[in-house]
Design an enzyme around this catalytic site. Structure first.
Site, PDB file in Angstrom:
ATOM      1  N   GLY A 127       0.809  -1.221   0.000  1.00  7.69           N
ATOM      2  CA  GLY A 127       0.000   0.000   0.000  1.00  7.69           C
ATOM      3  C   GLY A 127       0.841   1.269   0.000  1.00  7.69           C
ATOM      4  N   GLU A 128       1.735   1.404   0.953  1.00  8.58           N
ATOM      5  CA  GLU A 128       2.610   2.574   1.032  1.00  8.58           C
ATOM      6  C   GLU A 128       3.950   2.178   0.431  1.00  8.58           C
ATOM      7  OE1 GLU A 128       2.827   3.616   5.106  1.00  8.58           O
ATOM      8  OE2 GLU A 128       0.698   4.094   5.282  1.00  8.58           O
ATOM      9  N   GLY A 159      -1.778  -3.895   7.364  1.00  5.40           N
ATOM     10  CA  GLY A 159      -2.410  -4.798   8.321  1.00  5.40           C
ATOM     11  C   GLY A 159      -3.719  -5.385   7.855  1.00  5.40           C
ATOM     12  N   GLU A 193      -1.414 -12.360   0.320  1.00  7.49           N
ATOM     13  CA  GLU A 193      -1.746 -12.263  -1.104  1.00  7.49           C
ATOM     14  C   GLU A 193      -0.755 -13.071  -1.927  1.00  7.49           C
ATOM     15  OE1 GLU A 193      -1.342  -8.633  -4.082  1.00  7.49           O
ATOM     16  OE2 GLU A 193      -3.034  -8.339  -2.718  1.00  7.49           O
TER      17      GLU A 193
END
Length: 893
Positions: A127-128, A159, A193
């Site tokens: 994500g980041e 998370g 994932e």
């Protein structure tokens, strides 16, 4: 539908699909002990909370669960299963193996995946991320090259858990690109994932390409360096997942990819070009696999794609025209496969001509809407369906294929106007009558027939597959082989006129035949003065053995689209080793088996119908087989005194037959197969005659009080009279040595059974729902081959005859026999008995003979036996664990 019905009266069902039953809350417990079920699929039943306890699904191979939000637990297993199960769910796949008492593994995997991809590429990243500029550049380059990429607008935080939208996107992508950064291992969601992606590789060969952005592949593989430090933090918090994460990280590094750790920003563009070029090439290779089996398909796909003009926002309808057997459906299917991911919704409506004549247009309208909208849609009439399509799809960009349209009205009701569909929609119609539809469409693409070079390649593939090795450089034919067969091949294909179907059938027919047989076939082709395709195809039929011919005609007339496994018993009644002959028909290219169902090209089907009707196309009473409603109606409208000696099979189970059918059938002196249904309320006199050549009878709502005394069908294999009106099955003793199935479910007038002593090979006896049945003949207790006996809901049954000799009986159902006060007296061992159902019966004692003589029981149901006071004896002699379900509040012991 809130709950399903009792499945106990459907003993032969092998496939059950519960799709988009959005109100379904409960599945009847009887499903859990369905002995014949092979495939159970439950999709999008959002209120379903549980699947019944499994007690007897001994043949089940696949349980498929998808998007059942309220279902949180697997079904309980209370039986020894002698097969390996595969259970697929949207969140979990588990496997239950023989001899284990619990699910042996549990991990995420896709339930089912479509052959139509929604995305070319799935981008997996944290994500980041520090690589945002690189990712944005890569994404935009993919888009510029026409590559459809799934990149979430809002990437989950480290998370977060992996959600269904991500799983679905992975399953619907051809290639996954994973971008590894130093902080990638700091996200448990990313690691989950990755684990899911790696399991998709094992499950369906998903293509994965890793990019190591600011970290080396070695650090990822060994979890070392800065990457390893991030991973160590996760290890402390997620001990249970660490091993699977390590395995996934090690596995992904074995796939070829790109390392950008030491690349300056100014060189990223060069690597992005390389990545996009590699992905493009890989996609071309993957998509070309679809084309590999279809010689000459490439240029034809390009021509059709050009006619469709994908891209502009207009709505476009294109007809794929051509004579039968030219490959229209194949080309439309391949285009559909390649472009479907570019649309919001897609549907391929097969066999419009046949399906609309059998079931009406509204069934096709219902399929179209349900498939595109991904929910169950109910259509009550053709006109309502027409307006529903227009109102529900007018703002959606859809791709629809209507296969084999032969009437403008079909198009009017399924895709009546461009305004019915959203901007950018494309409608493809395959039809032999393309010109009839000209006023409705934008273009007609006529499929060109195969060139001589293409024809010879296709013919060789089927006539002598060894020639395929020539192109691969693995075989060089001898000069004598070339001299013997190449000239003959050229002669044969000259009669095929470039039609793929004819080339395939003729090639398959000549496979493994000698030169003399080739020359004989050529002589027959030259003798066919009529240039019709079916006359060329008939040469392959003429080369079959007599029993193979009969089987082919049966499949073409009755069983196209039917599940093969569901027909095993029926085919065995008529044909010696039928599935050896099925294999012959498949090899000859006359039939195929698709998704477990019989299938064939519509031209071959037409040829079979022509053979059956030959000489008398408008006189069905002179045909060997009758299967269409209009023919049944015409026969019943003729003089009932006329004899119909030519008819050997009357198969119309999906139509309500006329009321005088019984009198008509009485005049079919050589009838062998009878499968019909009627809706009658009054009992009629028994027929004067029924053919003694009958091998299979299935007559729903049989209207007569009994069978004629002269009826002695010694070849009868199955007798199914569900919901019949008969009071007595037959009046005198009958010797039916081959009868294996006797099903009288729902015969509410039946008050007693006849002597079954003349049925030595009976395996299934169904008397469930016979609400007037008071007495069962004593002969029932002496049947050494009986495997299944069902008396569910025989409310007036007071006694069951003593069990004298039933060694093979596996299932005994006496559920809801409320007047049955005493358990059947068992005189000898019943080593075959595994499942005993006495629920809601009137018994007061389960006697000690059960523990003494039925030592292989694994399940006993005594739920609802309010009068039950004792379970006598013990079960120490039982050979395996037995589950007993009982209400204990009334029991004294």
């Amino acid at each position: 539908m809130v709950t399903t019905p009792d499945f106990g009266g459907l003993p032969c069902v092998q496939v059950l699909k519960l799709h988009y039953c959005s109100s379904l809350e409960d599945i009847h417990p009887s499903l859990g002990h369905h002995a014949s079920l092979v495939y159970l699929s439950v999709h999008h039943c959002h209120k379903l909370k549980m699947i019944p306890t499994v007690t007897g699904m001994k043949k089940l191979k696949t349980l498929e669960i998808l998007d059942c939000d309220a279902l949180h637990e697997f079904p309980e297993i209370h039986a020894i299963i002698d097969r390996h199960w595969s259970i697929f769910t949207a969140d979990t796949i588990a496997e239950f193996s023989p001899g284990s008492s619990s699910w042996t593994s549990s991990y995420s995997l896709p339930a089912v995946y479509s052959q139509w991809w929604n995305h070319d590429v799935f981008l997996s990243l944290i994500g980041e991320y520090d690589s945002k500029a690189f990712v944005d550049h890569l994404y935009s380059t993919f888009i510029q090259q026409g590559i459809h990429v799934y990149k979430p607008d809002k990437t989950p935080s480290p998370g977060d858990s992996i959600g269904m939208s991500f799983k679905n996107a992975i399953e619907e992508s051809q290639i996954v690109i994973i971008i590894f950064t130093t902080n990638y291992a700091g996200s448990s969601r990313c690691l989950d994932e990755l684990t899911y992606i790696m399991r998709c590789i094992d499950m369906r060969g998903l293509n994965v390409m890793p990019i190591f952005y600011d970290v080396s592949s070695s650090d990822v593989q060994k979890q070392s360096g800065a990457f390893g430090k991030e991973f160590d933090k996760q290890e402390l918090e997620n001990m249970a997942k660490v091993e699977s994460w390590r395995k996934a990280l090690n596995g992904v590094c074995k796939h070829s990819g790109w390392s950008l750790k030491h690349i300056a920003n100014r060189n990223e563009s060069r690597y992005i070009k390389d990545i996009v070029a590699t992905v493009s090439h890989r996609l071309f290779f993957l998509n070309s696999k679809v084309r590999k089996d279809f010689i000459g398909i490439g240029p034809r796909l390009e021509s059709l794609t050009s006619e469709l003009a994908i891209g502009p926002d207009d709505v476009r309808m294109v007809v794929v025209g051509g004579i039968g057997g030219s490959g229209k459906t194949t080309i439309a299917s391949c285009v559909y496969m390649e472009i479907s991911r570019q649309f919001e919704g897609c549907c391929f409506v097969e066999n419009v001509r046949d399906e609309s004549s059998k079931y009406g247009i509204k069934k096709l309208q219902q399929k179209l809407l349900s498939t595109i909208l991904k929910k169950e849609v109910d259509v009550r009439s053709d006109e309502e369906g027409k307006h529903m399509i227009q109102s529900m799809l007018c703002h959606r960009k859809v791709l629809i294929v209507l296969d084999d349209v032969n009437d403008p009205r079909q198009l009017e009701l399924l895709a009546g106007s461009h305004e019915w569909f959203g901007e950018g929609s494309r409608i493809i119609i395959t039809s032999r009558e393309g010109n009839v539809l000209l006023s409705k469409v934008d273009a007609i693409y006529d499929v060109s027939l195969l060139s001589n070079d293409e024809a010879i390649k296709l013919f060789r593939r089927h006539a002598y597959p060894e020639y395929n090795l020539v192109d691969e450089g693995k075989w060089r034919p001898s000069s004598s082989f070339v001299e013997a067969y190449d000239t003959l091949s050229q002669d044969v294909i000259s009669f095929a006129y470039g039609l793929p179907l004819t080339l395939k059938v003729l090639g398959s027919f000549l496979y493994e035949k000698g030169k003399d047989e080739w020359e004989g076939t050529l002589a027959k082709l030259r003798d066919v003065s009529n240039p019709r395709i079916i006359d060329k195809l008939k040469i392959s039929y003429d080369g079959l053995q007599p029993d193979e011919k009969e089987l082919f005609l049966d499949i073409a007339c009755f069983f196209k689209g039917a599940f093969v496994d569901s027909l095993r018993t029926l085919l065995n009644a008529f044909h010696f080793h039928p599935f050896k002959r099925v294999n012959v028909l498949v090899k000859r290219g006359l039939i195929s088996i698709t998704n477990g169902m019989f299938d064939m090209h519509d031209l071959i089907e037409e040829m079979a119908h022509h053979i059956v009707r030959e000489g008398h196309p408008t006189h069905p009473q002179k045909h060997s087989r009758v299967w269409q409603w209009i023919d049944v109606a015409n026969i019943c409208a003729t003089d009932t005194k006329e004899e119909f000696n030519k008819i050997q099979a009357l198969y119309a189970p999906n139509y309500d037959a006329p009321s005088n059918l019984l009198k008509v059938v009485a005049n079919m002196k050589h009838l062998q197969l009878l499968s019909v249904r009627q809706h009658v309320k009054e009992v009629v006199e028994e027929p004067l005659f029924l053919s003694n050549e009958l091998r299979w009878i299935s007559w729903e709502n049989y209207p007569a009080s009994s069978f004629p005394t002269s009826f002695q069908p010694e070849l009868l294999f199955s007798l199914i009279l569900r919901n019949g009106l008969q009071r007595v099955l037959w009046k005198s003793f009958k010797h039916l040595p081959r009868l294996k199935v006797l099903d009288l479910h729902g015969s509410k007038n039946l008050d007693t059974t006849p002597d079954f002593g003349g049925l030595p090979n009976l395996e299934r006896l169904v008397l469930s729902g016979c609400s007037s049945l008071k007495e069962i003949d004593r002969s029932t207790g002496y049947h050494e081959r009986l495997v299944y006996l069902n008396l569910d809901s025989c409310e007036k049954l007071e006694t069951f005859p003593p069990v004298l000799w039933m060694p093979k009986l596996e299932t005994l159902i006496l559920s809801k026999c409320s007047s049955l006060l005493k358990f059947p007296e068992i005189k000898r061992t019943m080593n075959g008995l595994k499942y005993l159902y006495m629920d809601y019966s009137g018994i007061d004692v389960l006697p000690s003979t059960v523990g003494r003589y039925c030592i292989n029981l694994v399940f006993i149901n005594l739920i609802g036996c309010d009068k039950l006071e004792r379970i006598e004896g013990n079960f120490q002699l039982f050979k395996q664990r037995c589950v007993i379900l009982v209400n204990a509040h009334n029991m004294k012991n």
